[in-house]
Design a protein around this motif. Structure first.
Motif, PDB file in Angstrom:
ATOM      1  N   HIS A  38       4.037  -0.080  -6.505  1.00 17.37           N
ATOM      2  CA  HIS A  38       3.180   1.115  -6.436  1.00 17.37           C
ATOM      3  C   HIS A  38       3.862   2.111  -5.525  1.00 17.37           C
ATOM      4  CE1 HIS A  38      -0.585   3.437  -6.110  1.00 17.37           C
ATOM      5  NE2 HIS A  38      -0.333   3.528  -4.825  1.00 17.37           N
TER       6      HIS A  38
ATOM      7  N   SER B  88       0.823  -1.219   0.000  1.00 14.61           N
ATOM      8  CA  SER B  88       0.000   0.000   0.000  1.00 14.61           C
ATOM      9  C   SER B  88       0.847   1.255   0.000  1.00 14.61           C
ATOM     10  CB  SER B  88      -0.878   0.069   1.252  1.00 14.61           C
ATOM     11  OG  SER B  88      -1.650  -1.063   1.393  1.00 14.61           O
ATOM     12  N   ASN B  89       1.915   1.244   0.750  1.00 11.84           N
ATOM     13  CA  ASN B  89       2.673   2.485   0.962  1.00 11.84           C
ATOM     14  C   ASN B  89       4.186   2.348   0.825  1.00 11.84           C
ATOM     15  OD1 ASN B  89       0.517   4.335   1.663  1.00 11.84           O
ATOM     16  ND2 ASN B  89       0.282   3.115   3.526  1.00 11.84           N
TER      17      ASN B  89
ATOM     18  N   GLU C  86      -7.252  -0.803  -7.338  1.00  9.15           N
ATOM     19  CA  GLU C  86      -7.438  -0.418  -5.928  1.00  9.15           C
ATOM     20  C   GLU C  86      -8.904  -0.499  -5.525  1.00  9.15           C
ATOM     21  OE1 GLU C  86      -5.494   3.292  -5.003  1.00  9.15           O
ATOM     22  OE2 GLU C  86      -3.838   2.908  -6.378  1.00  9.15           O
TER      23      GLU C  86
ATOM     24  N   ASN D  28       1.391   7.890 -10.922  1.00 12.06           N
ATOM     25  CA  ASN D  28       0.096   7.763 -10.247  1.00 12.06           C
ATOM     26  C   ASN D  28      -0.582   9.134 -10.221  1.00 12.06           C
ATOM     27  OD1 ASN D  28      -1.744   6.129  -8.746  1.00 12.06           O
ATOM     28  ND2 ASN D  28      -0.967   6.951  -6.802  1.00 12.06           N
ATOM     29  N   GLU D  29      -1.799   9.196 -10.728  1.00 13.82           N
ATOM     30  CA  GLU D  29      -2.667  10.380 -10.560  1.00 13.82           C
ATOM     31  C   GLU D  29      -2.074  11.675 -11.121  1.00 13.82           C
ATOM     32  OE1 GLU D  29      -3.625  10.585  -6.399  1.00 13.82           O
ATOM     33  OE2 GLU D  29      -4.580   8.619  -6.384  1.00 13.82           O
TER      34      GLU D  29
ATOM     35  N   TRP E  44      -8.055   1.472   4.434  1.00 12.54           N
ATOM     36  CA  TRP E  44      -7.670   2.888   4.562  1.00 12.54           C
ATOM     37  C   TRP E  44      -8.893   3.773   4.786  1.00 12.54           C
ATOM     38  CZ3 TRP E  44      -7.550   6.938   0.401  1.00 12.54           C
ATOM     39  CH2 TRP E  44      -8.415   6.640  -0.645  1.00 12.54           C
TER      40      TRP E  44
ATOM     41  N   LEU F  20      -7.080   4.553   8.451  1.00 11.65           N
ATOM     42  CA  LEU F  20      -5.705   4.074   8.520  1.00 11.65           C
ATOM     43  C   LEU F  20      -4.942   4.710   7.363  1.00 11.65           C
ATOM     44  CD1 LEU F  20      -6.398   0.293   9.161  1.00 11.65           C
ATOM     45  CD2 LEU F  20      -5.609   1.981  10.798  1.00 11.65           C
ATOM     46  N   GLY F  21      -4.757   5.997   7.453  1.00 13.49           N
ATOM     47  CA  GLY F  21      -4.113   6.720   6.364  1.00 13.49           C
ATOM     48  C   GLY F  21      -4.731   8.088   6.251  1.00 13.49           C
ATOM     49  N   SER F  22      -4.682   8.628   5.041  1.00  9.72           N
ATOM     50  CA  SER F  22      -5.065  10.025   4.890  1.00  9.72           C
ATOM     51  C   SER F  22      -6.573  10.217   4.764  1.00  9.72           C
ATOM     52  CB  SER F  22      -4.384  10.595   3.653  1.00  9.72           C
ATOM     53  OG  SER F  22      -4.766   9.830   2.525  1.00  9.72           O
TER      54      SER F  22
ATOM     55  N   GLN G 146      -8.045   2.805 -10.714  1.00  7.64           N
ATOM     56  CA  GLN G 146      -7.998   2.557  -9.263  1.00  7.64           C
ATOM     57  C   GLN G 146      -9.270   1.893  -8.740  1.00  7.64           C
ATOM     58  OE1 GLN G 146      -6.752   5.916  -6.884  1.00  7.64           O
ATOM     59  NE2 GLN G 146      -4.810   6.131  -7.984  1.00  7.64           N
TER      60      GLN G 146
ATOM     61  N   TRP H 165       4.318  10.082  -7.510  1.00  7.95           N
ATOM     62  CA  TRP H 165       2.956  10.442  -7.091  1.00  7.95           C
ATOM     63  C   TRP H 165       3.013  11.823  -6.437  1.00  7.95           C
ATOM     64  CZ3 TRP H 165       0.146   8.348  -2.142  1.00  7.95           C
ATOM     65  CH2 TRP H 165      -1.220   8.673  -2.186  1.00  7.95           C
TER      66      TRP H 165
ATOM     67  N   LYS I 141       6.351   3.871  -1.985  1.00  4.84           N
ATOM     68  CA  LYS I 141       6.211   5.294  -2.307  1.00  4.84           C
ATOM     69  C   LYS I 141       7.458   6.048  -1.836  1.00  4.84           C
ATOM     70  CE  LYS I 141       1.185   5.010  -1.847  1.00  4.84           C
ATOM     71  NZ  LYS I 141       0.049   5.130  -0.911  1.00  4.84           N
TER      72      LYS I 141
ATOM     73  N   HIS J 161     -11.798   3.099  -6.783  1.00  6.29           N
ATOM     74  CA  HIS J 161     -12.361   3.448  -5.469  1.00  6.29           C
ATOM     75  C   HIS J 161     -13.785   3.926  -5.739  1.00  6.29           C
ATOM     76  CE1 HIS J 161      -8.662   2.882  -3.300  1.00  6.29           C
ATOM     77  NE2 HIS J 161      -8.023   3.646  -4.172  1.00  6.29           N
TER      78      HIS J 161
ATOM     79  N   TRP K 101      -8.269  -2.814  -2.476  1.00  6.83           N
ATOM     80  CA  TRP K 101      -7.300  -2.027  -1.694  1.00  6.83           C
ATOM     81  C   TRP K 101      -7.390  -2.490  -0.246  1.00  6.83           C
ATOM     82  CZ3 TRP K 101      -3.264  -0.191  -3.799  1.00  6.83           C
ATOM     83  CH2 TRP K 101      -2.448   0.730  -3.145  1.00  6.83           C
TER      84      TRP K 101
HETATM   85  C1  XIL Z   1      -3.295   5.285   0.517  1.00 13.44           C
HETATM   86  C2  XIL Z   1      -2.912   4.299   1.614  1.00 13.44           C
HETATM   87  O1  XIL Z   1      -3.819   3.226   1.626  1.00 13.44           O
HETATM   88  C3  XIL Z   1      -2.901   5.008   2.941  1.00 13.44           C
HETATM   89  O2  XIL Z   1      -2.436   4.139   3.956  1.00 13.44           O
HETATM   90  C4  XIL Z   1      -2.003   6.237   2.852  1.00 13.44           C
HETATM   91  O3  XIL Z   1      -2.019   6.940   4.054  1.00 13.44           O
HETATM   92  C5  XIL Z   1      -2.423   7.132   1.714  1.00 13.44           C
HETATM   93  O4  XIL Z   1      -2.436   6.397   0.520  1.00 13.44           O
HETATM   94  N1  XIL Z   1      -4.850   6.054  -4.257  1.00 13.44           N
HETATM   95  C6  XIL Z   1      -3.595   5.506  -4.296  1.00 13.44           C
HETATM   96  C7  XIL Z   1      -3.024   4.885  -3.089  1.00 13.44           C
HETATM   97  O5  XIL Z   1      -2.990   5.424  -5.378  1.00 13.44           O
HETATM   98  O6  XIL Z   1      -1.635   5.014  -3.039  1.00 13.44           O
HETATM   99  C8  XIL Z   1      -3.650   5.437  -1.830  1.00 13.44           C
HETATM  100  O7  XIL Z   1      -3.168   4.676  -0.731  1.00 13.44           O
HETATM  101  C9  XIL Z   1      -5.150   5.391  -1.919  1.00 13.44           C
HETATM  102  C10 XIL Z   1      -5.629   6.238  -3.073  1.00 13.44           C
END
Ligand code: XIL
Length: 387
Positions: A130, A93-94, A292, A177-178, A343, A347-349, A261, A134, A97, A263, A335
């Protein structure tokens, strides 16, 4: 006489007989299930082998996998078992990066992702990378450098070192990414970012070229979100990404795959838009990965768990029914695998609108029991014609 475990496992395929035999207790959540295999097994271990997501995906020309928060796998052996039973591919996941991998200019923290690679190897799983670039993962130390040539050199050196470290080992890399955000009003819809500002507008081409030179075997992927829905905003982003990728191909930039992704938001409309988007890449000879996948139901009002789960599962099904018929789609990754680690629960942003209500976006719940999403995924794989 069947053991309880065999009995329950058998019951996942013969829902009626187990419902009769086991009584109402096992039926919790079935009434609103949007899937043909309601969640009746009592343990994830009943879903290993031929019953797993991995096996069902494989039968239909797909690889199923999950994002992984590495320290969790290191500590939780049940979860490590769950991953190895269900997944054919993993992605950290992280830990790959920039911020995690490059705590300082002179340090590469390869320990955790190397651990995951070994874990994947031991369990006959592939691994994706991954990501190499980014806008959200830019270490403080590099932001302090005010010489653009130096930053560009660090960008190239980073991609070279990291890709070489894993050369021949990773199935694919999310190279960039993005990179698209039309709100920034830059040419081509490019996002304004540290990399855009300092490496220059051609940083995407440069990243892909550098990655290819360092690892000729990994499938080089452009990964983005906000392209999944049948709505105007997503349609704009789809068009911009398509134009960007066409431009890259015409310039001979090495790109092999598109990561969508995925989501998703519960109850939103997914269908023709993503199907046409995938077909456009199919025509260009690119592979497509759903990288994801999860379903956020933070915005829905109902607190009824079975009702929420049914909408979440239906969202999975509608999206996958639109995406999976295309033979360009080769992988589906959620994801994370369990709601315990998503997340979306902070658990993250990510921040929830309803902080007192946990999200339930994944194929296994917080106790590692299969959810309606598990069955929605598995049924969707089964409905796919072999690519
Ligand atoms: C997220 C992680 O899951 C978190 O733990 C972190 O704090 C932030 O990033 N798109 C992406 C991923 O490409 O890298 C992101 O992952 C979620 C959104």
């Amino acid at each position: 006489m069947l053991s309880r475990r065999e009995f329950i496992a058998k019951g996942t395929e013969t829902a009626v007989s187990i419902a009769t035999a086991a009584g109402a207790g096992l039926l919790a959540g079935c009434a609103n299930s949007a899937t043909s295999h309601p969640p009746m097994v009592s343990s994830f271990r009943d879903l290993a082998g031929s019953r797993s997501l991995r096996a069902h995906a494989h039968r239909h020309g797909l690889i199923y996998g999950s994002a992984v928060v590495i320290p969790i796998v290191q500590k939780n052996t049940d979860f490590a078992d769950l991953l190895s039973e269900q997944c054919g591919i993993l992605v950290p996941s992280n830990e790959l990066k920039w911020v995690a991998l490059r705590p300082s200019r002179d340090t590469f923290n390869f320990g955790p992702p190397d651990f995951l690679y070994d874990f994947a190897q031991r369990n006959h799983m592939l691994m994706r990378g991954h990501n190499l670039c980014w806008h959200e993962s830019v270490p403080t130390w590099i932001r302090k450098i005010d010489n653009k040539d130096e930053i560009k050199q660090l960008f190239v050196d980073h991609i070279t070192t990291v890709c070489k470290h894993y050369a021949g080992k990773l199935q694919s890399w999310d190279v960039v990414n993005e990179a698209i955000d039309p709100n920034d009003k830059l040419p081509g819809g490019l996002r304004k970012s540290f990399w855009y500002d300092n490496v220059g507008p051609d940083y995407i081409d440069l990243a892909f070229q550098t990655a290819r030179t360092a690892d000729p075997n990994a499938k080089l992927t452009y990964n983005d979100y906000g392209v999944e829905g049948d709505n105007d905003g997503d349609a704009v982003k789809r068009r911009l990404i398509l134009e960007m990728v066409k431009g890259m191909k015409s310039r001979g930039v090495p790109i092999d795959a598109i990561g969508i992704q995925s989501h998703l938001n519960a109850g939103e409309k997914y269908g023709q838009g993503v199907a046409d988007f995938i077909e456009a890449f199919h025509q260009m000879g690119l592979e497509v990965y759903l990288t994801e996948l999860d379903v956020n139901d933070d915005a829905t009002v109902s607190n009824d768990l079975a009702g929420r789960d049914a909408i979440i599962a239906k969202t999975y099904t509608e999206f996958l029914q639109a995406a999976l018929p295309n033979p360009a789609v080769k992988q589906v990754l959620t994801w994370d695998l369990s709601d315990r680690f998503t997340w979306l629960n902070g658990l993250g942003s990510h921040r929830r609108k309803q902080p007192n209500r946990l999200e339930r976006p994944l194929p296994f719940d917080a106790d590692f029991k299969p959810t309606d999403c598990f069955y929605a995924l598995r049924d969707s794989f089964d409905h796919r014609k072999r690519a």
